[in-house]
Design a protein around this motif. Sequence first.
Motif, PDB file in Angstrom:
ATOM      1  N   MET A  73     155.181  48.155 -45.413  1.00  0.00           N
ATOM      2  CA  MET A  73     154.467  46.889 -45.260  1.00  0.00           C
ATOM      3  C   MET A  73     153.575  46.966 -44.028  1.00  0.00           C
ATOM      4  SD  MET A  73     156.085  43.098 -44.624  1.00  0.00           S
ATOM      5  CE  MET A  73     156.717  43.659 -43.027  1.00  0.00           C
ATOM      6  N   SER A  74     152.346  46.509 -44.166  1.00  0.00           N
ATOM      7  CA  SER A  74     151.411  46.518 -43.044  1.00  0.00           C
ATOM      8  C   SER A  74     151.610  45.279 -42.182  1.00  0.00           C
ATOM      9  CB  SER A  74     149.972  46.547 -43.558  1.00  0.00           C
ATOM     10  OG  SER A  74     149.666  45.336 -44.235  1.00  0.00           O
ATOM     11  N   MET A  75     151.056  45.329 -40.981  1.00  0.00           N
ATOM     12  CA  MET A  75     151.093  44.166 -40.103  1.00  0.00           C
ATOM     13  C   MET A  75     150.366  42.991 -40.748  1.00  0.00           C
ATOM     14  SD  MET A  75     150.112  44.015 -36.058  1.00  0.00           S
ATOM     15  CE  MET A  75     151.157  45.460 -35.781  1.00  0.00           C
ATOM     16  N   LYS A  76     149.251  43.293 -41.407  1.00  0.00           N
ATOM     17  CA  LYS A  76     148.508  42.251 -42.108  1.00  0.00           C
ATOM     18  C   LYS A  76     149.368  41.604 -43.186  1.00  0.00           C
ATOM     19  CE  LYS A  76     144.314  41.586 -44.870  1.00  0.00           C
ATOM     20  NZ  LYS A  76     143.123  42.262 -45.460  1.00  0.00           N
ATOM     21  N   GLY A  77     150.120  42.426 -43.911  1.00  0.00           N
ATOM     22  CA  GLY A  77     150.994  41.894 -44.943  1.00  0.00           C
ATOM     23  C   GLY A  77     152.073  41.002 -44.376  1.00  0.00           C
ATOM     24  N   PHE A  78     152.621  41.382 -43.220  1.00  0.00           N
ATOM     25  CA  PHE A  78     153.652  40.564 -42.567  1.00  0.00           C
ATOM     26  C   PHE A  78     153.089  39.208 -42.176  1.00  0.00           C
ATOM     27  CE2 PHE A  78     155.506  39.099 -38.526  1.00  0.00           C
ATOM     28  CZ  PHE A  78     156.809  38.855 -38.932  1.00  0.00           C
ATOM     29  N   PHE A  79     151.933  39.212 -41.501  1.00  0.00           N
ATOM     30  CA  PHE A  79     151.342  37.949 -41.074  1.00  0.00           C
ATOM     31  C   PHE A  79     150.970  37.077 -42.265  1.00  0.00           C
ATOM     32  CE2 PHE A  79     150.050  40.228 -37.001  1.00  0.00           C
ATOM     33  CZ  PHE A  79     151.055  39.617 -36.261  1.00  0.00           C
ATOM     34  N   ARG A  80     150.509  37.683 -43.346  1.00  0.00           N
ATOM     35  CA  ARG A  80     150.172  36.916 -44.539  1.00  0.00           C
ATOM     36  C   ARG A  80     151.414  36.236 -45.104  1.00  0.00           C
ATOM     37  NH1 ARG A  80     147.421  40.550 -47.167  1.00  0.00           N
ATOM     38  NH2 ARG A  80     149.226  41.456 -48.199  1.00  0.00           N
ATOM     39  N   ARG A  81     152.506  36.958 -45.165  1.00  0.00           N
ATOM     40  CA  ARG A  81     153.762  36.377 -45.669  1.00  0.00           C
ATOM     41  C   ARG A  81     154.213  35.199 -44.811  1.00  0.00           C
ATOM     42  NH1 ARG A  81     157.553  39.577 -48.764  1.00  0.00           N
ATOM     43  NH2 ARG A  81     156.557  41.417 -49.662  1.00  0.00           N
ATOM     44  N   ARG A  82     154.124  35.374 -43.507  1.00  0.00           N
ATOM     45  CA  ARG A  82     154.587  34.311 -42.618  1.00  0.00           C
ATOM     46  C   ARG A  82     153.673  33.087 -42.692  1.00  0.00           C
ATOM     47  NH1 ARG A  82     159.011  33.980 -42.592  1.00  0.00           N
ATOM     48  NH2 ARG A  82     159.170  32.839 -40.612  1.00  0.00           N
ATOM     49  N   LEU A  83     152.377  33.302 -42.784  1.00  0.00           N
ATOM     50  CA  LEU A  83     151.460  32.171 -42.904  1.00  0.00           C
ATOM     51  C   LEU A  83     151.682  31.421 -44.210  1.00  0.00           C
ATOM     52  CD1 LEU A  83     148.129  33.660 -41.510  1.00  0.00           C
ATOM     53  CD2 LEU A  83     149.389  31.718 -40.569  1.00  0.00           C
ATOM     54  N   ILE A  84     151.885  32.158 -45.297  1.00  0.00           N
ATOM     55  CA  ILE A  84     152.161  31.503 -46.575  1.00  0.00           C
ATOM     56  C   ILE A  84     153.444  30.693 -46.503  1.00  0.00           C
ATOM     57  CG2 ILE A  84     152.796  31.929 -48.995  1.00  0.00           C
ATOM     58  CD1 ILE A  84     150.852  34.286 -48.987  1.00  0.00           C
ATOM     59  N   ARG A  85     154.430  31.225 -45.806  1.00  0.00           N
ATOM     60  CA  ARG A  85     155.717  30.530 -45.706  1.00  0.00           C
ATOM     61  C   ARG A  85     155.641  29.288 -44.826  1.00  0.00           C
ATOM     62  NH1 ARG A  85     159.017  27.571 -45.957  1.00  0.00           N
ATOM     63  NH2 ARG A  85     161.277  27.766 -45.742  1.00  0.00           N
ATOM     64  N   LEU A  86     154.900  29.350 -43.730  1.00  0.00           N
ATOM     65  CA  LEU A  86     154.982  28.298 -42.716  1.00  0.00           C
ATOM     66  C   LEU A  86     153.812  27.319 -42.705  1.00  0.00           C
ATOM     67  CD1 LEU A  86     156.258  30.457 -39.697  1.00  0.00           C
ATOM     68  CD2 LEU A  86     157.627  28.967 -41.180  1.00  0.00           C
ATOM     69  N   HIS A  87     152.597  27.813 -42.943  1.00  0.00           N
ATOM     70  CA  HIS A  87     151.452  26.972 -42.599  1.00  0.00           C
ATOM     71  C   HIS A  87     151.180  25.806 -43.551  1.00  0.00           C
ATOM     72  CE1 HIS A  87     148.577  26.756 -39.374  1.00  0.00           C
ATOM     73  NE2 HIS A  87     147.720  26.252 -40.230  1.00  0.00           N
ATOM     74  N   PRO A  88     151.508  25.889 -44.835  1.00  0.00           N
ATOM     75  CA  PRO A  88     151.267  24.704 -45.664  1.00  0.00           C
ATOM     76  C   PRO A  88     151.912  23.430 -45.120  1.00  0.00           C
ATOM     77  CG  PRO A  88     151.666  26.591 -47.073  1.00  0.00           C
ATOM     78  CD  PRO A  88     151.914  27.055 -45.665  1.00  0.00           C
ATOM     79  N   MET A  89     153.129  23.535 -44.599  1.00  0.00           N
ATOM     80  CA  MET A  89     153.779  22.336 -44.064  1.00  0.00           C
ATOM     81  C   MET A  89     153.249  21.964 -42.686  1.00  0.00           C
ATOM     82  SD  MET A  89     155.518  21.008 -46.390  1.00  0.00           S
ATOM     83  CE  MET A  89     155.952  19.655 -45.302  1.00  0.00           C
ATOM     84  N   VAL A  90     152.689  22.920 -41.946  1.00  0.00           N
ATOM     85  CA  VAL A  90     151.991  22.570 -40.705  1.00  0.00           C
ATOM     86  C   VAL A  90     150.818  21.643 -41.041  1.00  0.00           C
ATOM     87  CG1 VAL A  90     150.572  23.459 -38.814  1.00  0.00           C
ATOM     88  CG2 VAL A  90     152.669  24.651 -39.465  1.00  0.00           C
ATOM     89  N   LEU A  91     150.067  22.006 -42.083  1.00  0.00           N
ATOM     90  CA  LEU A  91     148.937  21.190 -42.510  1.00  0.00           C
ATOM     91  C   LEU A  91     149.396  19.810 -42.976  1.00  0.00           C
ATOM     92  CD1 LEU A  91     146.917  23.851 -44.558  1.00  0.00           C
ATOM     93  CD2 LEU A  91     146.501  23.111 -42.215  1.00  0.00           C
ATOM     94  N   MET A  92     150.440  19.780 -43.791  1.00  0.00           N
ATOM     95  CA  MET A  92     150.915  18.512 -44.330  1.00  0.00           C
ATOM     96  C   MET A  92     151.432  17.599 -43.213  1.00  0.00           C
ATOM     97  SD  MET A  92     151.366  16.436 -46.792  1.00  0.00           S
ATOM     98  CE  MET A  92     151.013  17.415 -48.251  1.00  0.00           C
ATOM     99  N   GLY A  93     152.202  18.149 -42.274  1.00  0.00           N
ATOM    100  CA  GLY A  93     152.718  17.340 -41.173  1.00  0.00           C
ATOM    101  C   GLY A  93     151.607  16.744 -40.341  1.00  0.00           C
ATOM    102  N   THR A  94     150.531  17.509 -40.130  1.00  0.00           N
ATOM    103  CA  THR A  94     149.405  17.004 -39.347  1.00  0.00           C
ATOM    104  C   THR A  94     148.661  15.901 -40.085  1.00  0.00           C
ATOM    105  OG1 THR A  94     149.155  19.214 -38.370  1.00  0.00           O
ATOM    106  CG2 THR A  94     147.332  17.678 -38.083  1.00  0.00           C
ATOM    107  N   VAL A  95     148.478  16.070 -41.386  1.00  0.00           N
ATOM    108  CA  VAL A  95     147.798  15.043 -42.181  1.00  0.00           C
ATOM    109  C   VAL A  95     148.611  13.749 -42.203  1.00  0.00           C
ATOM    110  CG1 VAL A  95     147.096  14.420 -44.533  1.00  0.00           C
ATOM    111  CG2 VAL A  95     146.525  16.680 -43.604  1.00  0.00           C
ATOM    112  N   ILE A  96     149.915  13.854 -42.412  1.00  0.00           N
ATOM    113  CA  ILE A  96     150.760  12.656 -42.372  1.00  0.00           C
ATOM    114  C   ILE A  96     150.706  12.036 -40.973  1.00  0.00           C
ATOM    115  CG2 ILE A  96     153.131  11.797 -42.544  1.00  0.00           C
ATOM    116  CD1 ILE A  96     153.637  13.894 -44.690  1.00  0.00           C
TER     117      ILE A  96
END
Length: 376
Positions: A73-96
């Motif tokens: 697994m590449s570093m890019k792949g790791f960061f992509r996985r973590r962003l997919i896992r975490l960032h959608p709810m970061v966006l939702m929490g900020t919008v709420i």
Amino acid sequence: MAQIFKDSKPHYQLLDGLRGVAALMVIWYHVGEAFATSPVDQRFNHGYLAVDFFFILSGFVIGYAYDDRWGRMSMKGFFRRRLIRLHPMVLMGTVIGVITFCIQGCVRWDGTPVGLSSVLLALLLGMFLLPVYPGAGCDVRGNGEMFPLNGPSWSLFFEYIGNILYALVLHRLPTKWLAAVVGVSGIGLLAFGVFNLSGYGHLGVGWSLGEYNFLGGMLRMLFSYSMGMLMARNFKPLHIRGSFWIGTILLGAFLAVPHIGGMEQPWMNGLYDSFCILVVFPCIVYMAASEQKNDRNTVRISQFLGDISYPVYMVHYPFMYLFYAWVWDNHVPYIEALPVAFGVIVVSIAVAYLCMRFYDLPLRRWLAVYFQKSRR
């Protein structure tokens, strides 16, 4: 498409469940903030330590899931996985958060009106997880939070830093050097608490860029994250039954302890906080990870709590802002406010479940498929 989120390794279901338990305890801790006049009289006093428990869990799970993948697994792949896992709810929490801020009247806690440009800038920074400096125009609530539209985003900010450190440095370290990081950061955390560098008489720091707050947040994350990794590398299961329920009771008991020593002897509470982080929480995580065979009801409860743990953590605080405004504006006593407080908790859980079911999971699935196709 459920296989997108699965891994060939066994899943630590009970750890997910305990994450959910800790998230619910954070909500109850935040309810008490509406009535506290100082750290000493805060109800469910040590609920802020649940964040350190989250960090230890993250380090353990990340180390377990990814330490042996770096050849594939590449570093890019790791960061992509973590962003997919975490960032959608970061966006939702900020919008709420911006919606509830507008409902509240777009004013700081002292009643000063906030201009639209400042609100939009706070929204933009929150969505990109970029912190706000105390006193800046986009510090829209005026109390120095890194993320004034959704305060708990501060811990995700440090989670991201932990992920970056893991990818760049920590996963490369031999176990003895990782142990050294644990030891040095643990000593730093202990000193921070005992010498009361927070000024609060506790280790509930990291939510602001003011004074020593950022340093304290870094120490909390670095020790807990690296300790979780170290445990994952050296993990040998114990023979314990009922570890989910034992862990739940222990978490509740240690987080509910009243403030120790008062503001006259802040080192005492700092020592207690350090003991929980350095000793108690790693033991609870290790114990819960040891038990793989559980009865059906425990598995179901753990799965539900694990599923809502992150969403409920990320969406509950905007509703707390409304609760605080109602309590403070109307001088509502604690007992009279309890029915509304329970209603806020129920609403937070319901909104978290809906966000998970109809937003977070579908978006993560779509993103995973999209990036899979883009690599072909």
